[in-house]
Write a protein that holds these residues in place. Structure first.
Motif, PDB file in Angstrom:
ATOM      1  N   SER A  52       0.843  -1.188   0.000  1.00 37.75           N
ATOM      2  CA  SER A  52       0.000   0.000   0.000  1.00 37.75           C
ATOM      3  C   SER A  52       0.876   1.235   0.000  1.00 37.75           C
ATOM      4  O   SER A  52       2.097   1.149   0.109  1.00 37.75           O
ATOM      5  N   GLY A  53       0.255   2.358  -0.144  1.00 36.20           N
ATOM      6  CA  GLY A  53       0.988   3.612  -0.171  1.00 36.20           C
ATOM      7  C   GLY A  53       1.399   3.996  -1.574  1.00 36.20           C
ATOM      8  O   GLY A  53       0.969   3.397  -2.562  1.00 36.20           O
ATOM      9  N   VAL A  54       2.231   5.001  -1.652  1.00 36.53           N
ATOM     10  CA  VAL A  54       2.634   5.557  -2.940  1.00 36.53           C
ATOM     11  C   VAL A  54       3.411   4.531  -3.761  1.00 36.53           C
ATOM     12  O   VAL A  54       3.162   4.355  -4.960  1.00 36.53           O
ATOM     13  N   ILE A  55       4.350   3.836  -3.137  1.00 39.79           N
ATOM     14  CA  ILE A  55       5.178   2.870  -3.865  1.00 39.79           C
ATOM     15  C   ILE A  55       4.322   1.721  -4.394  1.00 39.79           C
ATOM     16  O   ILE A  55       4.481   1.301  -5.541  1.00 39.79           O
ATOM     17  N   GLY A  56       3.421   1.204  -3.597  1.00 34.21           N
ATOM     18  CA  GLY A  56       2.537   0.132  -4.041  1.00 34.21           C
ATOM     19  C   GLY A  56       1.642   0.575  -5.183  1.00 34.21           C
ATOM     20  O   GLY A  56       1.458  -0.162  -6.157  1.00 34.21           O
ATOM     21  N   ASP A  57       1.080   1.781  -5.071  1.00 35.26           N
ATOM     22  CA  ASP A  57       0.241   2.315  -6.146  1.00 35.26           C
ATOM     23  C   ASP A  57       1.047   2.519  -7.418  1.00 35.26           C
ATOM     24  O   ASP A  57       0.582   2.224  -8.517  1.00 35.26           O
ATOM     25  N   LEU A  58       2.265   3.019  -7.281  1.00 38.53           N
ATOM     26  CA  LEU A  58       3.115   3.259  -8.442  1.00 38.53           C
ATOM     27  C   LEU A  58       3.501   1.949  -9.118  1.00 38.53           C
ATOM     28  O   LEU A  58       3.426   1.834 -10.342  1.00 38.53           O
ATOM     29  N   LEU A  59       3.889   0.951  -8.342  1.00 41.05           N
ATOM     30  CA  LEU A  59       4.244  -0.348  -8.920  1.00 41.05           C
ATOM     31  C   LEU A  59       3.053  -0.998  -9.625  1.00 41.05           C
ATOM     32  O   LEU A  59       3.193  -1.549 -10.721  1.00 41.05           O
ATOM     33  N   THR A  60       1.897  -0.911  -9.008  1.00 39.89           N
ATOM     34  CA  THR A  60       0.692  -1.460  -9.626  1.00 39.89           C
ATOM     35  C   THR A  60       0.382  -0.746 -10.934  1.00 39.89           C
ATOM     36  O   THR A  60       0.082  -1.388 -11.940  1.00 39.89           O
ATOM     37  N   GLY A  61       0.473   0.582 -10.944  1.00 36.34           N
ATOM     38  CA  GLY A  61       0.221   1.351 -12.163  1.00 36.34           C
ATOM     39  C   GLY A  61       1.229   1.057 -13.252  1.00 36.34           C
ATOM     40  O   GLY A  61       0.874   0.919 -14.422  1.00 36.34           O
ATOM     41  N   VAL A  62       2.500   0.946 -12.892  1.00 37.82           N
ATOM     42  CA  VAL A  62       3.544   0.671 -13.888  1.00 37.82           C
ATOM     43  C   VAL A  62       3.345  -0.710 -14.501  1.00 37.82           C
ATOM     44  O   VAL A  62       3.398  -0.873 -15.721  1.00 37.82           O
ATOM     45  N   ILE A  63       3.108  -1.713 -13.662  1.00 38.86           N
ATOM     46  CA  ILE A  63       2.923  -3.071 -14.179  1.00 38.86           C
ATOM     47  C   ILE A  63       1.672  -3.147 -15.052  1.00 38.86           C
ATOM     48  O   ILE A  63       1.694  -3.747 -16.133  1.00 38.86           O
ATOM     49  N   GLY A  64       0.602  -2.524 -14.621  1.00 43.96           N
ATOM     50  CA  GLY A  64      -0.612  -2.497 -15.438  1.00 43.96           C
ATOM     51  C   GLY A  64      -0.410  -1.768 -16.752  1.00 43.96           C
ATOM     52  O   GLY A  64      -0.881  -2.208 -17.803  1.00 43.96           O
ATOM     53  N   ALA A  65       0.323  -0.653 -16.731  1.00 41.98           N
ATOM     54  CA  ALA A  65       0.582   0.099 -17.963  1.00 41.98           C
ATOM     55  C   ALA A  65       1.501  -0.673 -18.900  1.00 41.98           C
ATOM     56  O   ALA A  65       1.326  -0.627 -20.119  1.00 41.98           O
ATOM     57  N   VAL A  66       2.471  -1.402 -18.348  1.00 40.74           N
ATOM     58  CA  VAL A  66       3.346  -2.234 -19.187  1.00 40.74           C
ATOM     59  C   VAL A  66       2.526  -3.333 -19.862  1.00 40.74           C
ATOM     60  O   VAL A  66       2.722  -3.617 -21.051  1.00 40.74           O
ATOM     61  N   VAL A  67       1.588  -3.930 -19.128  1.00 40.76           N
ATOM     62  CA  VAL A  67       0.711  -4.940 -19.719  1.00 40.76           C
ATOM     63  C   VAL A  67      -0.101  -4.322 -20.852  1.00 40.76           C
ATOM     64  O   VAL A  67      -0.222  -4.911 -21.941  1.00 40.76           O
ATOM     65  N   LEU A  68      -0.640  -3.125 -20.627  1.00 40.62           N
ATOM     66  CA  LEU A  68      -1.413  -2.449 -21.681  1.00 40.62           C
ATOM     67  C   LEU A  68      -0.547  -2.141 -22.900  1.00 40.62           C
ATOM     68  O   LEU A  68      -0.983  -2.339 -24.043  1.00 40.62           O
TER      69      LEU A  68
END
Length: 80
Positions: free
Chosen positions: A55-71
């Motif tokens: 959770s937190g900024v790092i967790g949100d950032l990692l989730t967004g980056v991985i999701g964007a890489v998948v996209l």
């Protein structure tokens, strides 16, 4: 404040995903959109797989980056 947070994390996640995918970035506005949608895709993907990044900024950032890489990966499949 939540909207500003989503925009900042989304912009950074989209930019990082563009760097990871070597030229997969689409400009500032589309990178923000890609990062926000990537966060949604990442949350769905990790929720389905039962993975908790954190959770937190790092967790949100990692989730967004991985999701964007998948996209970006899926989009590159349709480009060819």
């Amino acid at each position: 404040m939540g909207l500003l947070y989503a925009l900042l994390i989304g912009a950074l996640a989209g930019w990082l995903a563009g760097k990871i995918m070597k030229g997969g970035g689409f400009g500032v506005l589309l990178n923000i959109i890609l990062g926000i949608v990537g966060g949604i895709v990442g949350n769905w993907l990790f929720g389905t797989l039962g993975i908790n990044i954190g959770s937190g900024v790092i967790g949100d950032l990692l989730t967004g980056v991985i999701g964007a890489v998948v996209l970006l990966f899926v989009a590159s499949l349709f480009k060819k």
